[in-house]
Design an enzyme around this catalytic site. Structure first.
Site, mmCIF file in Angstrom:
data_model
loop_
_atom_site.group_PDB
_atom_site.id
_atom_site.type_symbol
_atom_site.label_atom_id
_atom_site.label_comp_id
_atom_site.label_asym_id
_atom_site.label_seq_id
_atom_site.Cartn_x
_atom_site.Cartn_y
_atom_site.Cartn_z
ATOM 1 N N GLU A 182 -2.452 -1.372 -5.113
ATOM 2 C CA GLU A 182 -3.711 -0.702 -5.352
ATOM 3 C C GLU A 182 -3.643 -0.029 -6.716
ATOM 4 O O GLU A 182 -2.621 0.540 -7.079
ATOM 5 C CB GLU A 182 -3.961 0.338 -4.268
ATOM 6 C CG GLU A 182 -5.419 0.712 -4.167
ATOM 7 C CD GLU A 182 -5.675 1.609 -2.956
ATOM 8 O OE1 GLU A 182 -6.783 2.120 -2.845
ATOM 9 O OE2 GLU A 182 -4.754 1.791 -2.145
ATOM 10 N N ASP A 194 -1.562 1.700 7.361
ATOM 11 C CA ASP A 194 -1.109 1.361 6.005
ATOM 12 C C ASP A 194 -0.861 -0.143 5.868
ATOM 13 O O ASP A 194 -1.100 -0.724 4.814
ATOM 14 C CB ASP A 194 0.161 2.145 5.647
ATOM 15 C CG ASP A 194 -0.122 3.637 5.473
ATOM 16 O OD1 ASP A 194 -1.260 3.971 5.085
ATOM 17 O OD2 ASP A 194 0.778 4.452 5.741
ATOM 18 N N ASP A 254 0.842 -1.192 0.000
ATOM 19 C CA ASP A 254 0.000 0.000 0.000
ATOM 20 C C ASP A 254 0.875 1.238 0.000
ATOM 21 O O ASP A 254 1.862 1.316 0.729
ATOM 22 C CB ASP A 254 -0.907 0.024 1.231
ATOM 23 C CG ASP A 254 -1.847 1.231 1.199
ATOM 24 O OD1 ASP A 254 -2.403 1.508 0.121
ATOM 25 O OD2 ASP A 254 -2.000 1.894 2.236
#
Ligand SMILES: [Zn+2]
Length: 383
Positions: free
Chosen positions: A251, A344, A167
């Site tokens: 992502e 995170d 992430d």
């Protein structure tokens, strides 16, 4: 002469940009590469300064422009734009034979450049065998570089091809689902202080003065140092991830879109411009796009882009979406099951789970490798 090559390449490129800018659908088609080459020959006949330069450099600029247009039609790149003096100056050479690059000693090589001859360079990394295409550039700090076009050998996946979720964070550059937090290097405190001093001096210096020029170069050198460190970090991190994990899930962020939307337009000014601008700076500074691009080069077919809602609000342990679980920018605590983690890392775990689902839905792990995955969880995959 190198600077002149840059100037000629920029001039020819900008002419090509102008020709295509004024072209409108329905009119006669904008000139293609062959027609532009004919025009270049004509321009060289009429302009001594252009004729004094290398036709190889100038034609290659047209060829690069044609490629850039093709990429833009293909949807992978943005439309080629006007090049400014002193910004990303460079030119490309495609040699007829591969003997135009040679190694002199362990650390020194040389490359043939039209109208210049042999130019030495520091052999700082492996140069692929028989390479013919290279780009010579000057950065804002005034340093010259030569880059050889080569597709890197993919890094083989480890035997136990685990899935890792990555992430992008703003405070932390990247969080892994393993719990690791990775930080991109920045300038050290004394360097930051020096940069501030230089910027203040720059603001006071008279425009066009020699002093201002000197300060500008000093600022550019410091910034180049920071950029170099970040590039180096991206290379090391991408190699490390490609070696350690079978599937790398990230992502799916549209960085270009995110950075553009913050500013908005005059008709529709962006919302939360200030916050977004800060966030965008963070995203760009962290070199997220470059990291993903390098991962795709080094681990082709093993990078999964996940389009997932609520990655930051969803608990990676029990799967519940809880808006208030985010205690702060950094801390996540699930009010349902009590799971607590760095926010995170929690998001990275969600990304890894979703990738596990996406992979198993396609029919088992990729590359025939066993995957060490946590039990199935009900996760939302938004397309
Ligand atoms: Zn939970």
């Amino acid at each position: 002469m190198l600077l002149e090559h840059c100037g000629h390449a920029r001039y020819v490129w900008n002419l090509a940009v102008e020709q295509h800018r004024h072209w409108k659908p329905g009119r006669r088609s904008a000139p293609g590469f062959a027609e532009q080459c004919r025009q270049l020959t004509q321009a060289r006949a009429e302009n001594g300064w252009l004729r004094a330069g290398s036709i190889i450099v100038q034609q290659q600029a047209l060829k690069d422009f044609a490629q850039a247009m093709a990429n833009s039609f293909g949807g992978t790149h943005r439309r080629p734009t006007w090049r400014r003096r002193g910004q990303g100056e460079g030119f490309r050479i495609v040699a007829v034979k591969s003997g135009d690059v040679r190694r002199l000693t362990r650390r020194v090589g040389e490359v043939k450049i039209p109208k210049v001859g042999w130019v030495r360079f520091r052999w700082s990394r492996a140069v692929p065998e028989g390479v013919k295409s290279y780009r010579v550039t000057q950065d804002t700090a005034g340093r010259w570089h030569v880059a050889f076009a080569a597709i890197p050998e993919p890094i083989p996946a480890p035997a136990a091809g685990e899935v890792v979720g990555v992430d992008r964070g703003v405070a932390v550059s990247a969080a892994l689902s393993t719990g690791e937090l990775l930080h991109t290097p920045a300038l050290r405190d004394p360097e930051k202080a020096r940069l501030l001093r230089l910027l203040r001096r720059l603001a006071r210096a008279e425009r066009g003065s020699k002093r201002r020029g000197r300060v500008k170069v000093a600022v550019a050198r410091l910034k180049a140092r920071e950029r170099d460190r970040r590039k180096d970090w991206v290379e090391k991190t991408s190699t490390d991830l490609a070696r350690r994990f079978g599937v790398i899930a990230v992502e799916d962020l549209k960085i270009a879109n995110m950075t553009r939307s913050a500013r908005g337009s005059i008709d529709a000014p962006g919302r939360n411009v200030r916050q977004k601008a800060g966030l965008n700076r963070g995203i760009l500074a962290n070199g997220w796009g470059r990291l993903v691009a390098r991962l795709e080069h080094k681990a082709p077919g093993r990078v999964v882009k996940i389009n997932l809602a609520y990655t930051s609000q969803r608990c990676s342990a029990c799967g519940i979406v809880d808006r208030q679980a985010r205690e702060s920018q950094a801390a996540f605590r699930c009010r349902s099951c009590g799971y607590a983690a760095n926010a995170d890392v929690n998001a990275a775990r969600n990304i890894a789970h979703a990738a596990g689902h996406a992979v198993s839905a396609r029919g088992g792990p990729p590359l025939g490798e066993p995957m060490n995955r946590e039990p199935q969880r009900d996760l939302l995959l938004v397309r």
